[in-house]
Design an enzyme around this catalytic site. Structure first.
Site, mmCIF file in Angstrom:
data_model
loop_
_atom_site.group_PDB
_atom_site.id
_atom_site.type_symbol
_atom_site.label_atom_id
_atom_site.label_comp_id
_atom_site.label_asym_id
_atom_site.label_seq_id
_atom_site.Cartn_x
_atom_site.Cartn_y
_atom_site.Cartn_z
ATOM 1 N N GLU A 1 34.939 41.007 55.368
ATOM 2 C CA GLU A 1 35.862 39.871 55.317
ATOM 3 C C GLU A 1 35.883 39.108 56.636
ATOM 4 O O GLU A 1 36.196 39.667 57.688
ATOM 5 C CB GLU A 1 37.264 40.372 54.965
ATOM 6 C CG GLU A 1 37.341 40.842 53.530
ATOM 7 C CD GLU A 1 38.640 41.536 53.179
ATOM 8 O OE1 GLU A 1 38.958 41.621 51.978
ATOM 9 O OE2 GLU A 1 39.343 41.994 54.101
ATOM 10 N N ASN B 1 43.485 38.785 55.125
ATOM 11 C CA ASN B 1 44.323 39.936 54.792
ATOM 12 C C ASN B 1 45.812 39.673 54.983
ATOM 13 O O ASN B 1 46.645 40.382 54.416
ATOM 14 C CB ASN B 1 43.879 41.149 55.578
ATOM 15 C CG ASN B 1 42.596 41.744 55.007
ATOM 16 O OD1 ASN B 1 42.625 42.425 53.995
ATOM 17 N ND2 ASN B 1 41.480 41.448 55.638
ATOM 18 N N THR C 1 48.886 36.614 48.138
ATOM 19 C CA THR C 1 49.518 35.318 47.901
ATOM 20 C C THR C 1 48.500 34.185 47.909
ATOM 21 O O THR C 1 48.850 33.063 47.650
ATOM 22 C CB THR C 1 50.581 35.033 48.971
ATOM 23 O OG1 THR C 1 50.001 35.143 50.276
ATOM 24 C CG2 THR C 1 51.708 36.044 48.856
ATOM 25 N N THR D 1 37.368 48.538 50.095
ATOM 26 C CA THR D 1 37.312 48.847 48.663
ATOM 27 C C THR D 1 35.881 48.629 48.233
ATOM 28 O O THR D 1 35.399 47.529 48.318
ATOM 29 C CB THR D 1 38.249 47.947 47.884
ATOM 30 O OG1 THR D 1 39.545 48.188 48.388
ATOM 31 C CG2 THR D 1 38.236 48.203 46.415
ATOM 32 N N THR E 1 35.786 40.914 44.496
ATOM 33 C CA THR E 1 37.161 40.528 44.852
ATOM 34 C C THR E 1 37.073 39.509 45.990
ATOM 35 O O THR E 1 36.842 38.335 45.736
ATOM 36 C CB THR E 1 38.010 41.759 45.243
ATOM 37 O OG1 THR E 1 37.319 42.537 46.221
ATOM 38 C CG2 THR E 1 38.289 42.618 44.025
ATOM 39 N N LYS F 1 30.029 46.069 45.079
ATOM 40 C CA LYS F 1 31.006 45.126 45.589
ATOM 41 C C LYS F 1 31.704 45.781 46.766
ATOM 42 O O LYS F 1 31.842 46.998 46.845
ATOM 43 C CB LYS F 1 32.005 44.714 44.512
ATOM 44 C CG LYS F 1 32.933 45.794 43.988
ATOM 45 C CD LYS F 1 34.161 46.088 44.839
ATOM 46 C CE LYS F 1 34.923 44.802 45.140
ATOM 47 N NZ LYS F 1 36.057 45.122 46.093
#
Length: 410
Positions: free
Chosen positions: A282, A405, A410, A196, A159, A185
């Site tokens: 991230e 995040n 979007t 996740t 992702t 992942k």
């Protein structure tokens, strides 16, 4: 080097989920993502004894419920299907129907009993799967045993990850080589008990499902459950392992003379994948490793280590290359562990910065340069409360984490 000359447990460079004998995989684009691969399958040529661990979230996603149903039928799997982009979580009765339909379609594609199929999803919470695209994926997916097929699966499960995550370990069992391969992942929503994150492990070891379940749980507790990126636990986290027995070793259990090597190999593989997830947090620029020795127990050591690596203040200090050991002390101070500050030493890299309850004179510029220049920053805590040891892994907290995040959907 002959098999007998090999180390009993060793990592294999360039290995993957297809390194063990008898496994195939594939990954394709079915339109869940704009253009990247988003649908993958791992397939065992023969039924495999299997085990899995799942998120402790109260909002377990539909795919996990279906996988648990499959596992309850006898602990045997032959295929795992995974889609990215859409988590199929918090989608009610429709989500459960879609996960069951996915299992049915994959079973039909590979001519398997439905209970031999596990289902996994990752992505945005609260959206239903577009089943016409899933049906297309189930009918079109092809699996092969080559390197590119492993890569395709690794890409299909991502992702917000920036890199694929794969690992492989060889273990000498009964004088022969048993191989364990893995793919994972995870980048954000990482604070396992189980974030996740998804882990897929294959092995050609001969081992029963109940014994494998025990080994997996032990391996996960000191690897995947000891990483944190942002303190968030997902609805979809799962680690699953399939063992097809193709290595033809004598059945593994705790009484087998080489049991300790198999457990070590499985743990090493899980730890390697876990660190890759933590490093790819991230927006992250650095992997943080915290080691704790001298705690009252292994559990206490793991709690302290994870508390430190999960502290936002520690994470931002690492990002800013600020050797502020007070952030570390602060995190330790409100952990659920009783410890003695007067017998605590803290090291950042090789520098002792705090000892026996008092600050230590150290070269701040040197430590700051270490934190700034190294992609792997190590913090060690030495206590004198017992013999417990533990480790945890995480990453720094950067401006990019907020950017990613703030606009995730979007």
């Amino acid at each position: 080097m002959s098999v007998m000359e090999k180390k009993e447990v060793q990592k294999v460079a360039g290995g993957s989920i297809l390194s063990p004998e008898g496994f195939k995989a594939g990954g394709i684009h079915i339109g869940l993502r704009y253009e990247k691969k988003d649908f993958g399958v791992i397939y065992s040529e023969t039924p495999a004894q299997s085990a899995a661990v799942y998120t402790k979230s109260h909002f377990q996603a539909a795919p996990l419920k279906v996988t648990q149903e499959s596992m309850a039928a006898g602990g045997i799997l032959q295929a795992v299907v995974c889609n990215s982009a859409i988590a199929n979580a918090c989608t009610g009765e429709q989500g459960l129907k879609d996960a069951l339909k996915t299992r049915e379609l994959v079973a039909a594609r590979f001519r398997l009993p439905e209970e031999y199929v596990a289902v996994a999803s990752t992505g945005v919470i609260g959206e239903c799967l577009p089943m016409e695209k899933m049906e297309h994926g189930c009918s079109e997916i092809a699996v092969h045993s080559d390197y590119n097929s492993a890569k395709s699966f690794q890409k299909a499960i991502l992702t917000t990850d920036t890199v694929e995550k794969a690992s492989c370990v060889e273990v000498v069992i009964d004088g022969n080589t048993v191989t364990i391969g893995g793919a994972a992942k995870g980048s954000g929503m990482i604070h396992p008990n189980m974030g996740t994150m998804l882990g897929f492990i294959t092995t050609d070891a001969n081992i029963s499902s109940p014994v494998l379940q025990s080994a997996l749980k032990k391996a996960v507790n000191t690897s995947f459950n000891q990483i944190t990126v942002d303190g968030e636990t997902s609805t979809n986290d799962m680690v699953i392992v399939m063992a097809n027995g193709r290595a033809e070793n004598k059945p593994l259990n705790e009484n087998h003379p080489d049991w300790v090597h198999f457990q070590e190999g499985l743990t090493l593989l899980c730890e390697d994948l876990a660190k890759q997830i933590a490093r790819d947090g991230e927006g992250a620029t650095k992997l943080i490793e915290v080691g704790v020795k001298g705690a009252n127990s292994t559990e206490d050591a793991n709690i302290i280590a994870k508390k430190i690596v999960g502290s936002n203040l520690v994470k931002t200090a690492i990002y800013g290359a600020d050797p502020n050991w007070g952030r570390i002390v602060g995190a330790m101070g409100h952990s659920d562990v009783t410890l003695e500050p007067e017998t605590c030493d803290i090291y950042i890299g090789a520098e002792l910065v705090f000892s026996n309850g008092t600050p230590q004179a150290f070269n701040e510029q040197s430590v700051s340069e270490y934190m700034n220049n190294e992609e792997h920053v190590v913090i060690n805590v030495l206590l004198q409360d017992g013999v417990g040891e533990g480790k945890a892994w995480g990453c720094d907290l950067t401006y990019d984490y907020v950017k990613i995040n703030a606009s995730y959907r979007t």
